[in-house]
Enzyme design. Sequence first.
Site, mmCIF file in Angstrom:
data_model
loop_
_atom_site.group_PDB
_atom_site.id
_atom_site.type_symbol
_atom_site.label_atom_id
_atom_site.label_comp_id
_atom_site.label_asym_id
_atom_site.label_seq_id
_atom_site.Cartn_x
_atom_site.Cartn_y
_atom_site.Cartn_z
ATOM 1 N N HIS A 39 0.831 -1.215 0.000
ATOM 2 C CA HIS A 39 0.000 0.000 0.000
ATOM 3 C C HIS A 39 0.858 1.255 0.000
ATOM 4 O O HIS A 39 0.577 2.218 -0.696
ATOM 5 C CB HIS A 39 -0.915 0.015 1.231
ATOM 6 C CG HIS A 39 -2.232 -0.630 0.992
ATOM 7 N ND1 HIS A 39 -2.383 -1.991 0.971
ATOM 8 C CD2 HIS A 39 -3.464 -0.118 0.714
ATOM 9 C CE1 HIS A 39 -3.654 -2.284 0.714
ATOM 10 N NE2 HIS A 39 -4.320 -1.166 0.558
ATOM 11 N N LYS A 104 -10.511 -7.684 7.500
ATOM 12 C CA LYS A 104 -11.270 -7.960 8.725
ATOM 13 C C LYS A 104 -10.978 -6.864 9.726
ATOM 14 O O LYS A 104 -9.886 -6.289 9.713
ATOM 15 C CB LYS A 104 -10.900 -9.329 9.300
ATOM 16 C CG LYS A 104 -9.479 -9.386 9.844
ATOM 17 C CD LYS A 104 -9.216 -10.664 10.592
ATOM 18 C CE LYS A 104 -7.781 -10.736 11.101
ATOM 19 N NZ LYS A 104 -7.598 -10.138 12.424
#
Lengths: 186, 283
Positions: A39, A104
């Site tokens: 990222h 999650k």
Amino acid sequence: MSQVHYLTTPLSDEDVKNLKAGDIVYLSGTIFTARDAAHKRLVDLIENRGELPFQLDGAVIYFVGPTPPKPGEPIGSAGPTTSYRMDSYSPILIKHGLKGMIGKGKRNQVVKDACKEYKAVYFGATGGAGALLGKLIKEAKVIAYEELGPEAIRMLRVENFPVTVINDAYGNDLYEEGRKLYEVKD
Amino acid sequence: MREIAYEDIVKAVKNMVIHTATNLPDDALKKLKEAHEKEKSPVAKKVLEQLLENAKIAKDEKRPLCQDTGLAVYFVKVGQDVKITGGLLKNAINEGTEQGYIEGYLRASTCDCFSRENLKDKIGYNLPAVIHIDLVEGDKIEIEYAAKGGGSENVSRARVLAPAQGRQGVIDFVKDVISEAGPNPCPPIIVGVGIGGTFEKAAISSKHALFREAGKPHPDPDVAEFEKELLFELNKLGIGAMGMGGTETVLAVHVEKNPCHIASLPVSVNVQCHSSRHSHITL
């Protein structure tokens, strides 16, 4: 009431607008894996106007660092990792066309606001179901940052990959709503 | 003196590491099945169904239960009448760990704290293991092992309370930690609570508490009662499986209690995800 959707990537604004927190989605098509390190590199590329290793428009990113594949298998176990570590990067990717994230755990308000503003959605997959989820990944290919090992960017082909909408494009949050239903106040 | 060969320790550790990654132990499986039966939320029930199916796939097809195959954590009791031949105990455990993680196709998850560089080439594949060694009576070596995932470690906390905060202070602290953790540690979870001792004693106790058979009460009835009370309080939070709301958030609470300094009340909460991968062997 929770609805069930079958969607194929890339996702459109229309696809996203039809989703509500709590809905179950079976995703098929191509998705991309990325964790913290990948990222950071993607965001650096955007800021320096570099060329991204994949098309962000309509893309779905899966936060996962799989186990190594056994011989003859595309991937090892591959369940979601905790998403908040991507919170500082996700909004800029959403602004540049990212439509879905699979992980999650909780996202921060900035991510939720970006989902609302640019029509994107955060899906939860079942953490710790890595054996089951890995089996639904039919192909996997490292497309960038191989040196990052489990954190490299992989292109995955999935079939009916089960996820649940946690944050929709309307500001709803399943974690907050679901918990309210079962919380026992003293 | 009883002699145990370095190579035998390596081999036993390796086999344990490989087995534990794909076989959810009976105690954890039993607790998950109970939670599945009791759960009132249909969404959470579905998640629990997936987890039971996942355990079956992992076992039948020898696939790791979770992609986070953890850092390797050991509690080792070495009998003082044992002599290890051919090398150091710590090295044997590390070597067995590395071999197990490589041969089992498990993930190398250790990295440098700041550069975040994976240490598989510098130190070893998923090394170093975290090893706690205790010297005890006898001529055996007992090795307790857990593959400890990162998500549940990230929400674990320790604090030194004021003695006046007492029992209720501990309950409030544990409840705050689990409430704040919400969906992140992959509930339903097992909660290890270390109370007393010093700062680090509390933390190590909370870790060791997670190695106990899930749901087995503490031998001291007062502590067992406290575990029951905490379990009841924590399940009121409504977090549910994977945080989607539900009645079954915590599978078990294990408390270890130690004498402490007259000025302090240390307490540590170590969280274990539903994939409670642990084993133990005696050599």
